[in-house]
Motif scaffolding. Structure first.
Motif, short mmCIF file in Angstrom:
data_model
loop_
_atom_site.label_atom_id
_atom_site.label_comp_id
_atom_site.label_asym_id
_atom_site.label_seq_id
_atom_site.Cartn_x
_atom_site.Cartn_y
_atom_site.Cartn_z
N TYR A 104 0.83 -1.20 0.00
CA TYR A 104 0.00 0.00 0.00
C TYR A 104 0.87 1.26 0.00
O TYR A 104 0.64 2.19 -0.79
CB TYR A 104 -0.93 0.02 1.21
CG TYR A 104 -1.68 1.32 1.33
CD1 TYR A 104 -2.79 1.59 0.53
CD2 TYR A 104 -1.25 2.30 2.21
CE1 TYR A 104 -3.46 2.80 0.61
CE2 TYR A 104 -1.91 3.52 2.31
CZ TYR A 104 -3.02 3.76 1.51
OH TYR A 104 -3.67 4.97 1.58
N GLN B 172 1.32 4.52 -3.17
CA GLN B 172 0.93 5.91 -2.97
C GLN B 172 1.92 6.92 -3.51
O GLN B 172 1.71 8.14 -3.38
CB GLN B 172 0.70 6.17 -1.48
CG GLN B 172 -0.39 5.33 -0.86
CD GLN B 172 -1.72 5.50 -1.58
OE1 GLN B 172 -2.30 6.59 -1.60
NE2 GLN B 172 -2.21 4.42 -2.20
N TYR C 37 3.58 10.96 -1.84
CA TYR C 37 2.97 10.08 -0.84
C TYR C 37 1.97 10.84 0.03
O TYR C 37 0.87 10.37 0.30
CB TYR C 37 4.09 9.47 0.00
CG TYR C 37 3.65 8.63 1.16
CD1 TYR C 37 3.20 7.32 0.96
CD2 TYR C 37 3.74 9.12 2.47
CE1 TYR C 37 2.84 6.53 2.04
CE2 TYR C 37 3.38 8.34 3.55
CZ TYR C 37 2.91 7.04 3.34
OH TYR C 37 2.55 6.27 4.40
#
Length: 252
Positions: A208, A212, A249
């Motif tokens: 994950y 990002q 991010y």
């Protein structure tokens, strides 16, 4: 103008300088002719710190080691006092110290909270204080923060919360030391591809975090070092800022 035209003979203190980002920062400045003091925390990281020192010296650079727990003001004073006595002053001070705890608020103990505040907040505060106290005019102070300062997420309350004060420490110090030409900044990387990151995360969480940012990757220490160097040379006019260097991010 207060730009450092050369890093040769400049004295650079790097906390957490024995490994990961700190080690690469130390090696980079030493390769430019700076005199580097590499701090490391404990006996468990001594071997890595000695390896970093050997790498610098084997390539013709100059560096020394300092061990200590910087959660204690006395040790922070000793670090900069040692540097001042050994090299006669400080020109650049870079603090990479930090500790991650990923844990729900409901499960966080008082001891864990105090420890995270000490490592991430107290250490940063007194690093700035003692760096400035021993620093030559027109010096540079940089603290490594975290991009989680701009995140909307759970489980990192003590890490992001412990690092959050660094932004105001930076702003306040940049104003207070401006008359001496000392710049004070913070850099907020995304999750970095080092052992510092992986110990807290599952494989799913790592995937994950990667998803990002640009190119689906974590922040590389090689991407942060040039920003550190820039702030101490051509980027001298940047002052009192927190720079989010994370591939998108998080943003503000």
């Amino acid at each position: 103008m207060a730009k450092l035209d050369t890093l040769r003979e400049k004295v650079v203190v790097v906390t957490g300088g024995g490994k990961n980002l700190g080690a690469l920062i130390g090696q980079t400045y030493a390769s430019e002719g700076a005199k580097v003091v590499l701090h490391y925390h404990s006996d468990s990281s001594r071997e890595e710190a000695q390896h970093t020192l050997k790498t610098i010296r084997d390539t013709g650079g100059e560096a020394v080691l300092f061990q200590g727990d910087l959660r204690r003001l006395e040790t922070m004073q000793d670090l900069f006092g040692f540097t001042y006595e050994y090299y006669g002053g400080v020109d650049i001070a870079i603090n990479t110290v930090g500790k991650v705890l990923k844990k729900p608020i409901d499960e966080t103990s008082e001891a864990e909270f105090d420890m995270m505040q000490d490592v991430n907040g107290k250490t940063a505060y007194f690093f700035i204080q003692q760096a400035a106290a021993h620093m030559n005019d027109n010096g540079k102070i940089i603290t490594i923060a975290t991009s989680l300062l701009a995140a909307y997420t759970g489980y990192y309350s003590t890490y992001a919360g412990g690092k959050a004060p660094v932004e105001h420490f930076t702003r306040a110090a940049s104003k207070e030391y401006m008359h001496r030409g000392i710049s004070v900044n913070a850099i907020a990387p995304g999750p970095m591809d080092t052992p510092f990151f992986y110990g807290q995360e599952t494989e799913e969480a790592v995937a994950y975090h990667k998803s990002q940012a640009l190119h689906g990757q974590l922040t590389k220490i090689e991407d942060i070092v040039p920003i550190v160097k820039f702030l101490t040379t051509d980027g001298w006019w940047i002052n009192g800022q927190t720079i989010f260097a994370n591939g998108g991010y998080t943003t503000r």
